[in-house]
Write an enzyme that holds these catalytic residues in place. Sequence first.
Site, PDB file in Angstrom:
ATOM      1  N   CYS A  37       0.852  -1.188   0.000  1.00 29.18           N
ATOM      2  CA  CYS A  37       0.000   0.000   0.000  1.00 29.18           C
ATOM      3  C   CYS A  37       0.887   1.236   0.000  1.00 29.18           C
ATOM      4  O   CYS A  37       2.064   1.172   0.271  1.00 29.18           O
ATOM      5  CB  CYS A  37      -0.866  -0.026   1.250  1.00 29.18           C
ATOM      6  SG  CYS A  37      -1.792  -1.553   1.389  1.00 29.18           S
ATOM      7  N   ARG A  42       1.497   1.708  -6.276  1.00 27.68           N
ATOM      8  CA  ARG A  42       1.759   0.675  -5.260  1.00 27.68           C
ATOM      9  C   ARG A  42       0.497  -0.083  -4.885  1.00 27.68           C
ATOM     10  O   ARG A  42       0.547  -1.090  -4.197  1.00 27.68           O
ATOM     11  CB  ARG A  42       2.346   1.325  -4.000  1.00 27.68           C
ATOM     12  CG  ARG A  42       3.791   1.757  -4.156  1.00 27.68           C
ATOM     13  CD  ARG A  42       4.242   2.430  -2.918  1.00 27.68           C
ATOM     14  NE  ARG A  42       4.277   1.496  -1.816  1.00 27.68           N
ATOM     15  CZ  ARG A  42       5.416   1.076  -1.259  1.00 27.68           C
ATOM     16  NH1 ARG A  42       6.563   1.500  -1.727  1.00 27.68           N
ATOM     17  NH2 ARG A  42       5.415   0.232  -0.263  1.00 27.68           N
ATOM     18  N   TRP A  70      -3.761  -1.868  -1.523  1.00 29.29           N
ATOM     19  CA  TRP A  70      -3.788  -3.103  -2.295  1.00 29.29           C
ATOM     20  C   TRP A  70      -4.341  -4.133  -1.336  1.00 29.29           C
ATOM     21  O   TRP A  70      -3.711  -4.458  -0.325  1.00 29.29           O
ATOM     22  CB  TRP A  70      -2.387  -3.494  -2.760  1.00 29.29           C
ATOM     23  CG  TRP A  70      -2.370  -4.710  -3.648  1.00 29.29           C
ATOM     24  CD1 TRP A  70      -2.631  -4.768  -4.985  1.00 29.29           C
ATOM     25  CD2 TRP A  70      -2.090  -6.051  -3.250  1.00 29.29           C
ATOM     26  NE1 TRP A  70      -2.525  -6.045  -5.450  1.00 29.29           N
ATOM     27  CE2 TRP A  70      -2.200  -6.865  -4.399  1.00 29.29           C
ATOM     28  CE3 TRP A  70      -1.761  -6.650  -2.039  1.00 29.29           C
ATOM     29  CZ2 TRP A  70      -1.984  -8.242  -4.374  1.00 29.29           C
ATOM     30  CZ3 TRP A  70      -1.542  -8.018  -2.004  1.00 29.29           C
ATOM     31  CH2 TRP A  70      -1.660  -8.802  -3.164  1.00 29.29           C
ATOM     32  N   ASN A 122       0.505  -0.698   6.275  1.00 28.66           N
ATOM     33  CA  ASN A 122       0.967  -1.531   5.159  1.00 28.66           C
ATOM     34  C   ASN A 122       1.502  -2.804   5.808  1.00 28.66           C
ATOM     35  O   ASN A 122       2.310  -2.735   6.741  1.00 28.66           O
ATOM     36  CB  ASN A 122       2.083  -0.794   4.407  1.00 28.66           C
ATOM     37  CG  ASN A 122       2.413  -1.489   3.086  1.00 28.66           C
ATOM     38  OD1 ASN A 122       1.796  -2.491   2.739  1.00 28.66           O
ATOM     39  ND2 ASN A 122       3.382  -0.957   2.374  1.00 28.66           N
ATOM     40  N   GLY A 123       1.036  -3.965   5.368  1.00 28.98           N
ATOM     41  CA  GLY A 123       1.507  -5.215   5.960  1.00 28.98           C
ATOM     42  C   GLY A 123       0.314  -6.114   6.272  1.00 28.98           C
ATOM     43  O   GLY A 123      -0.811  -5.838   5.867  1.00 28.98           O
ATOM     44  N   GLU A 152      10.152 -13.937 -19.600  1.00 29.72           N
ATOM     45  CA  GLU A 152       9.855 -12.513 -19.363  1.00 29.72           C
ATOM     46  C   GLU A 152       8.841 -11.994 -20.371  1.00 29.72           C
ATOM     47  O   GLU A 152       7.922 -11.254 -20.024  1.00 29.72           O
ATOM     48  CB  GLU A 152      11.155 -11.713 -19.406  1.00 29.72           C
ATOM     49  CG  GLU A 152      10.995 -10.212 -19.397  1.00 29.72           C
ATOM     50  CD  GLU A 152      10.277  -9.668 -18.160  1.00 29.72           C
ATOM     51  OE1 GLU A 152      10.055 -10.439 -17.217  1.00 29.72           O
ATOM     52  OE2 GLU A 152       9.934  -8.480 -18.175  1.00 29.72           O
ATOM     53  N   LYS A 193       5.260 -10.301 -19.322  1.00 24.49           N
ATOM     54  CA  LYS A 193       4.836  -8.963 -19.773  1.00 24.49           C
ATOM     55  C   LYS A 193       3.441  -9.036 -20.368  1.00 24.49           C
ATOM     56  O   LYS A 193       2.567  -8.237 -20.068  1.00 24.49           O
ATOM     57  CB  LYS A 193       5.830  -8.409 -20.796  1.00 24.49           C
ATOM     58  CG  LYS A 193       7.149  -7.987 -20.226  1.00 24.49           C
ATOM     59  CD  LYS A 193       7.135  -6.697 -19.438  1.00 24.49           C
ATOM     60  CE  LYS A 193       6.909  -6.779 -17.985  1.00 24.49           C
ATOM     61  NZ  LYS A 193       7.725  -7.501 -17.081  1.00 24.49           N
ATOM     62  N   GLU A 214       0.639 -10.013 -17.656  1.00 22.17           N
ATOM     63  CA  GLU A 214       0.350  -9.100 -16.533  1.00 22.17           C
ATOM     64  C   GLU A 214      -0.291  -7.796 -16.981  1.00 22.17           C
ATOM     65  O   GLU A 214      -0.910  -7.118 -16.165  1.00 22.17           O
ATOM     66  CB  GLU A 214       1.593  -8.829 -15.696  1.00 22.17           C
ATOM     67  CG  GLU A 214       2.659  -7.977 -16.332  1.00 22.17           C
ATOM     68  CD  GLU A 214       3.791  -7.673 -15.352  1.00 22.17           C
ATOM     69  OE1 GLU A 214       3.540  -7.486 -14.148  1.00 22.17           O
ATOM     70  OE2 GLU A 214       4.934  -7.635 -15.789  1.00 22.17           O
ATOM     71  N   HIS A 216       8.082 -32.759 -24.742  1.00 27.90           N
ATOM     72  CA  HIS A 216       7.788 -33.580 -23.551  1.00 27.90           C
ATOM     73  C   HIS A 216       6.420 -33.251 -22.972  1.00 27.90           C
ATOM     74  O   HIS A 216       6.210 -33.328 -21.761  1.00 27.90           O
ATOM     75  CB  HIS A 216       8.891 -33.374 -22.497  1.00 27.90           C
ATOM     76  CG  HIS A 216      10.252 -33.765 -22.995  1.00 27.90           C
ATOM     77  ND1 HIS A 216      10.638 -35.069 -23.192  1.00 27.90           N
ATOM     78  CD2 HIS A 216      11.291 -33.005 -23.405  1.00 27.90           C
ATOM     79  CE1 HIS A 216      11.862 -35.100 -23.669  1.00 27.90           C
ATOM     80  NE2 HIS A 216      12.292 -33.872 -23.810  1.00 27.90           N
ATOM     81  N   LYS A 259       3.189  -2.230  -7.807  1.00 26.18           N
ATOM     82  CA  LYS A 259       4.573  -2.118  -8.272  1.00 26.18           C
ATOM     83  C   LYS A 259       5.565  -2.751  -7.308  1.00 26.18           C
ATOM     84  O   LYS A 259       6.559  -3.335  -7.720  1.00 26.18           O
ATOM     85  CB  LYS A 259       4.939  -0.639  -8.457  1.00 26.18           C
ATOM     86  CG  LYS A 259       6.333  -0.403  -9.025  1.00 26.18           C
ATOM     87  CD  LYS A 259       6.477  -1.002 -10.403  1.00 26.18           C
ATOM     88  CE  LYS A 259       7.865  -0.819 -10.985  1.00 26.18           C
ATOM     89  NZ  LYS A 259       8.025  -1.554 -12.255  1.00 26.18           N
TER      90      LYS A 259
HETATM   91  C1  AGP Z   1       7.260  -7.496 -13.335  1.00 25.85           C
HETATM   92  O1  AGP Z   1       6.755  -6.808 -14.464  1.00 25.85           O
HETATM   93  C2  AGP Z   1       6.382  -7.337 -12.117  1.00 25.85           C
HETATM   94  N1  AGP Z   1       6.079  -5.997 -11.845  1.00 25.85           N
HETATM   95  C3  AGP Z   1       6.926  -8.113 -10.941  1.00 25.85           C
HETATM   96  O2  AGP Z   1       7.161  -9.448 -11.359  1.00 25.85           O
HETATM   97  C4  AGP Z   1       8.239  -7.571 -10.332  1.00 25.85           C
HETATM   98  O3  AGP Z   1       9.328  -7.807 -11.205  1.00 25.85           O
HETATM   99  C5  AGP Z   1       8.490  -8.327  -9.018  1.00 25.85           C
HETATM  100  O4  AGP Z   1       7.422  -8.032  -8.140  1.00 25.85           O
HETATM  101  C6  AGP Z   1       9.826  -7.972  -8.358  1.00 25.85           C
HETATM  102  O5  AGP Z   1       9.848  -6.609  -8.038  1.00 25.85           O
HETATM  103  P1  AGP Z   1      11.267  -5.970  -7.542  1.00 25.85           P
HETATM  104  O6  AGP Z   1      12.218  -6.068  -8.708  1.00 25.85           O
HETATM  105  O7  AGP Z   1      10.936  -4.569  -7.158  1.00 25.85           O
HETATM  106  O8  AGP Z   1      11.736  -6.802  -6.377  1.00 25.85           O
END
Ligand code: AGP
Length: 615
Positions: free
Chosen positions: A2, A27, A74, A100-101, A488, A492, A495, A511, A610
Amino acid sequence: MCGIVGYVGYQDATTLILEGLQRLEYRGYDSAGVALLNGQGIQVRRDVGKLSNLRAKVDSNPLHGHTGIGHTRWATHGAPMERNAHPHVSMSGDFVLVHNGIVENYLELRAELMAEGVRFDSDTDTEVIVQLIEKFAHNGAQGDIVEATRQAVKRLRGAHAIVVMSQVQPDRLIAVRIGNAGGVAIGLGDGENYIASDIPAILDHTRRMIFLESRQMAIVTAQDVTIETLDGQAITATIHDVPYDPISAVKGEYRHFMQKEIYEQSRAVADTLGGRIDFEHMQVMLPDLNLTPEKAQAIQRLVIVACGTSYYSGLIGKFFLEKIARINVEVDYGSEYRYRDPLIDANTAVLAITQSGETVDTLAAMEEAREKGALLWSIVNAVGSQAMRVSDGYITMNAGPEIGVASTKAFTTSIVDQYLLAVYLGQLRGTLSESERRAYVEALPKLPDLIGRALESAPQIEHLADLLHHCQDFLYLGRGINYPVALEGALKLKEISYIHAEGYPAGEMKHGPIALIDENMPVLTITLKDALYEKMISQVEQAKARGGMVIALATEGDNFIATKADQVIYIPETPELLSPIVAVIPLQLLAYAVAVKRGADVDQPRNLAKSVTVE
Ligand code: AGP
């Protein structure tokens, strides 16, 4: 993950808090709220959904004051609804808090408090904290918010970042950090002070910041900031001067932050390299690692811990570090590493890769490594973040703020950092001849231009997105150093466009997964002119034989692949070890273009945030 903002001073707290929350909205954006103290008790405005909904509510029903707290949520416990939005007020109305937590023992605390007659307004874990503070304030702490908060947080299990205020003592905010549930930055002003869960929220107002460590409390008034342990011992905290770059924190001419950050990668990689190559001697310099040749030579194992995109970056770094520095490398998810009782000794180095520097799973893995005596490094983008502060040495990505939830420039710059680390370790460990070292270093300055040329595929990618954005499934196939790029690319796409996409090692398809392929399943193959080219060609053949639509990512000048694949995206010829940095660019562009055509919320995809500061 959050977002938290607090203010106490002479200005209008509402404006400053809402501006700060805007900077933190990436966030978490399930709900938002603000609480003000202004001599007429605690005033609260909250709303579900994005910050714009809260702004509209405040505009139609203004609240003002010089002391206040705000929050973007969040959701963890309690669905995204107004009643579950922070701030939460105690039953008597004396205290209000943002958090937050996760309160891991909230059910037992809630039952205990309800048995004592407390009425709860929300379904959240957070509300038990403010009700506990009230309980202690009215029983033993003589209404003192500091003592009541101190006693209340001792009952909590889990990691927490908390800011609480009281109409009984309206001149102060109390902030507490326990574990790694996201940072708590105290911004120092003149006759005013700030609190924030992340630097961007307050960087317009101050660059002088104190970062709370775990089990520390800040008592913040307009004139003073006092830092204490939870046991009440005063601490002389370090005041950091945080670098300020207002340009990077805005979209400019771009439609989305993610688009801006994709296109910034040439410059970002140039900034990552800046000051780290001695071109006279063609060698790498990484002074922030605080590493001596003796310490470097003593390293027998390196473990890379990370999450998400940063984990995929680590899978690529393994190739560099094993080939160039001749160190045995293991890569693990932060969330897995801490629970498998890892073998660590004084000859083990643990490298955390984390853009935010606040990912709780990665931070927990770092704690595990620290407790077991490893040499601890981090590659981070957020200067001053927790991961950076707890490391024995670090390498910054220098990518500039990455606001889009989907990580792009952090991925490419963290790969460059690992390449620099590999060459630097090779220098210190004597595993590189003069000619080898020069060859590895000489390849680097070409990267910004190669990335720029890869970005020129954007118009073709737009056309591809027109064809494919209705698809419901996607396969990304790669081998060797580009298998993590397939992972990756799939992440992308999934997500930000919500299309189910899988990255797979191409050799594994036969396989089992090849059963998935038919005319409805686009297959993107990373088929560069490298040592595995022939293997990848047969992969293309196998996919075509089953009716799959094959999009090949290929090396400029390779005309043969065009006779096999349905679509070909070319990238410039790149040294094999550096090819992931260039190969990922078209995959980022494809995910972005498809998401835009699907009308997705590119910068703030549903369910995501994020920085993941909860387990
Ligand atoms: C990737 O596009 C995501 N936003 C997510 O997988 C991110 O890479 C992951 O949460 C790790 O974040 P960080 O690099 O800030 O630790």
